[in-house]
Write a protein that holds these residues in place. Sequence first.
Motif, short mmCIF file in Angstrom:
data_model
loop_
_atom_site.label_atom_id
_atom_site.label_comp_id
_atom_site.label_asym_id
_atom_site.label_seq_id
_atom_site.Cartn_x
_atom_site.Cartn_y
_atom_site.Cartn_z
N MET A 159 0.84 -1.21 0.08
CA MET A 159 -0.08 0.09 -0.06
C MET A 159 0.89 1.35 0.06
O MET A 159 0.57 2.24 -0.80
N LYS A 160 2.08 1.34 0.80
CA LYS A 160 2.89 2.35 0.68
C LYS A 160 3.73 2.73 -0.65
O LYS A 160 3.58 3.74 -1.08
N ILE A 161 3.96 1.71 -1.31
CA ILE A 161 4.42 1.76 -2.50
C ILE A 161 3.38 2.35 -3.51
O ILE A 161 3.76 3.12 -4.13
N CYS A 162 2.16 1.95 -3.52
CA CYS A 162 1.05 2.30 -4.36
C CYS A 162 0.89 4.03 -4.16
O CYS A 162 0.75 4.75 -4.99
N ASP A 163 0.49 4.21 -2.80
CA ASP A 163 0.44 5.57 -2.15
C ASP A 163 1.44 6.45 -2.72
O ASP A 163 1.29 7.73 -3.21
N THR A 164 2.87 6.06 -2.44
CA THR A 164 3.83 6.97 -2.82
C THR A 164 3.74 7.49 -4.31
O THR A 164 4.28 8.28 -4.44
N LEU A 165 3.51 6.37 -5.18
CA LEU A 165 3.47 6.68 -6.62
C LEU A 165 2.26 7.38 -6.90
O LEU A 165 2.04 7.86 -8.28
N GLY A 166 1.46 7.77 -6.06
CA GLY A 166 0.02 8.23 -6.31
C GLY A 166 -1.04 7.65 -6.94
O GLY A 166 -1.84 8.03 -7.90
N LYS A 167 -0.92 6.31 -6.81
CA LYS A 167 -1.78 5.20 -7.47
C LYS A 167 -2.98 4.99 -6.43
O LYS A 167 -3.85 3.88 -6.78
N GLY A 168 -3.00 5.38 -5.11
CA GLY A 168 -3.95 4.85 -4.15
C GLY A 168 -3.33 3.79 -3.42
O GLY A 168 -2.41 3.74 -2.78
N GLY A 169 -4.04 2.59 -3.32
CA GLY A 169 -3.68 1.10 -2.82
C GLY A 169 -4.64 0.99 -1.60
O GLY A 169 -4.33 1.36 -0.60
N SER A 170 -5.49 0.23 -2.06
CA SER A 170 -6.56 0.02 -0.87
C SER A 170 -6.67 -1.54 -0.52
O SER A 170 -6.20 -2.34 -1.31
N PHE A 171 -6.80 -1.64 0.91
CA PHE A 171 -6.41 -3.05 1.41
C PHE A 171 -7.60 -4.02 0.76
O PHE A 171 -8.87 -3.58 1.10
N SER A 172 -7.12 -5.07 0.39
CA SER A 172 -8.13 -6.11 -0.40
C SER A 172 -7.83 -7.40 -0.38
O SER A 172 -6.59 -7.73 0.01
N GLU A 173 -8.81 -8.31 -0.66
CA GLU A 173 -8.44 -9.63 -0.84
C GLU A 173 -9.68 -10.18 -1.57
O GLU A 173 -10.60 -9.51 -2.01
N ILE A 174 -9.54 -11.51 -1.99
CA ILE A 174 -10.65 -11.97 -2.78
C ILE A 174 -11.96 -12.06 -1.94
O ILE A 174 -11.94 -12.74 -0.83
N VAL A 175 -13.09 -11.57 -2.53
CA VAL A 175 -14.28 -11.30 -1.76
C VAL A 175 -15.30 -12.53 -2.46
O VAL A 175 -15.95 -13.39 -1.68
N VAL A 176 -15.58 -12.53 -3.65
CA VAL A 176 -16.36 -13.67 -4.29
C VAL A 176 -15.99 -13.42 -5.85
O VAL A 176 -15.61 -12.43 -6.37
N VAL A 177 -16.32 -14.71 -6.59
CA VAL A 177 -16.19 -14.52 -8.10
C VAL A 177 -17.51 -14.51 -8.51
O VAL A 177 -18.59 -15.29 -8.31
N ASP A 178 -17.70 -13.74 -9.76
CA ASP A 178 -18.79 -13.30 -10.53
C ASP A 178 -18.71 -14.15 -11.85
O ASP A 178 -18.10 -13.28 -12.78
N TYR A 179 -19.10 -15.25 -12.05
CA TYR A 179 -18.77 -16.06 -13.46
C TYR A 179 -19.75 -15.32 -14.22
O TYR A 179 -19.49 -15.61 -15.64
#
Length: 499
Positions: free
Chosen positions: A346-366
């Motif tokens: 997240m720190k890498i993403c934020d430093t590059l100005g790209k955000g970086g939100s905490f995530s994981e797989i929630v569900v698949v929509d086939y």
Amino acid sequence: MHKPPIKSALKARIGLYSIGLEAYWSQFPDLRERLAGYGKFLESRMSAHCDVYHFGIVDNEAKGREAGEWFNHHQVDLIFCHSATYCTSSAILPIHQICSKPVIVLNLQPAARIDYERTTTGEWLAHCSACPVPEISNAFNRAGIPFRVVNGLLGLTETPAASLANEQTAERAEAIRAWKEIEEWIEAAAAVRTLRQSRFGFLGNTYSGMLDMYSDFTMLQAQLGIHIEILEMCDLDRLLRTVTNQEIEEKLKETKNMFAIGGDASSDPIAQMPTEEQLYWSCKVAAAQEKLVREYRLDALAYYYHGAPGGEYEMLQSGFILGHSLLTARGVPCAGEGDLKTAAAMKICDTLGKGGSFSEIVVVDYEDQTIVLGHDGPFHAAISDDKPILRGMGLYHGKQGAGISVEAKVRSGPVTTLNVTQTGDGRLKLIISEGESTKGPIMRIGNTQTPVRFRSDPDAYMESWFNEAPTHHCALSAGHNARLFQKVGELLNCRHVTL
């Protein structure tokens, strides 16, 4: 308006030098001055993005040694070797044996085409930037010095008076492409400098049993350069007791500016409108969280606390998500469940100005061929599709307590996931994936959720992702950033793979 950042990215410190052959200067009197002008153009253009330490022209072995010591003195993060004309590799190699920072060779020709009818030997030598690059590459390889080469056009807007060719190449694709590459290296160097000078807080502990997230603090400092400050809940509780009503009111204004206050969810009885008591408590905790960040000079935070039911610290951690989302939006990324590796992503993403939100797989929509990524918070509001919604949760699933959570979606369009994982040999690895955030539906359960369509179907994508043995959390960033993240991996000397 949002409050100003608590933490901002550092500027990269970039070394730059041009090369030439000492014997040429007496043979072609105007050549050295002309090549020096190209170097000054590079310095001027790079200076818009970083601090440039421009040594000038290296044309013999002694100058090379002097340049290496000079770059060490200025503590540069990255060195650009401008291949201005032919130079023996014996003059160049000492620079990078003395200064071990990563090196990028710039093979940037001034003109798209020389004037064949009028060109003299001196004129040709001002355009033969590619000539020494094979020799340099061979010397670097045999000396064990990693390097990359950027090929293309210099991108001048005016033709020097001494030139016989048209050197106005700024609008040509070869110049645009080369400068995009150069600027990405500079951005990546800034991200690595920022990361290596960062203080990460580790508050509480890691969620019990999540073996993928357990890491050795020494290993993380050794490979990323981060300092890890171990914090206790009593540190936060001490600061909570100093929070004033005025500070709570300020946090409430900040909260209402950044978030929409959600009503009762129609589908989930545990996701309801936040009560006044929940808002007040979360804002009080948020004020204490900001005090914690300032007191310990934190640049990022990983947190989790599993307390006894009904204890004071269970009540304290129930207010975490709002404050950690506010901090994330102001340059201090916060990762839940004690996941330090994802805090680094997240720190890498934020430093590059790209955000970086905490995530994981929630569900698949086939049906939509998407994978929904998200979490119960925190969220990076800077990349939100709309104003994030706060909901009052009757319970935090899998955790103690109840409180406010964030329901939000990363804006539609290009996105990139960045996963920092640890391999069996104790090395960190970056796993990178580009996809598209869609306008697909999400659940109204008080969690962040973003439907993402990757370049292969969900099953094929998940097979390739899981085969890389990832940490199950990742940072979700806005934009297609694989090239940037790859460069960060190279500058960190960290293995990386793009799916």
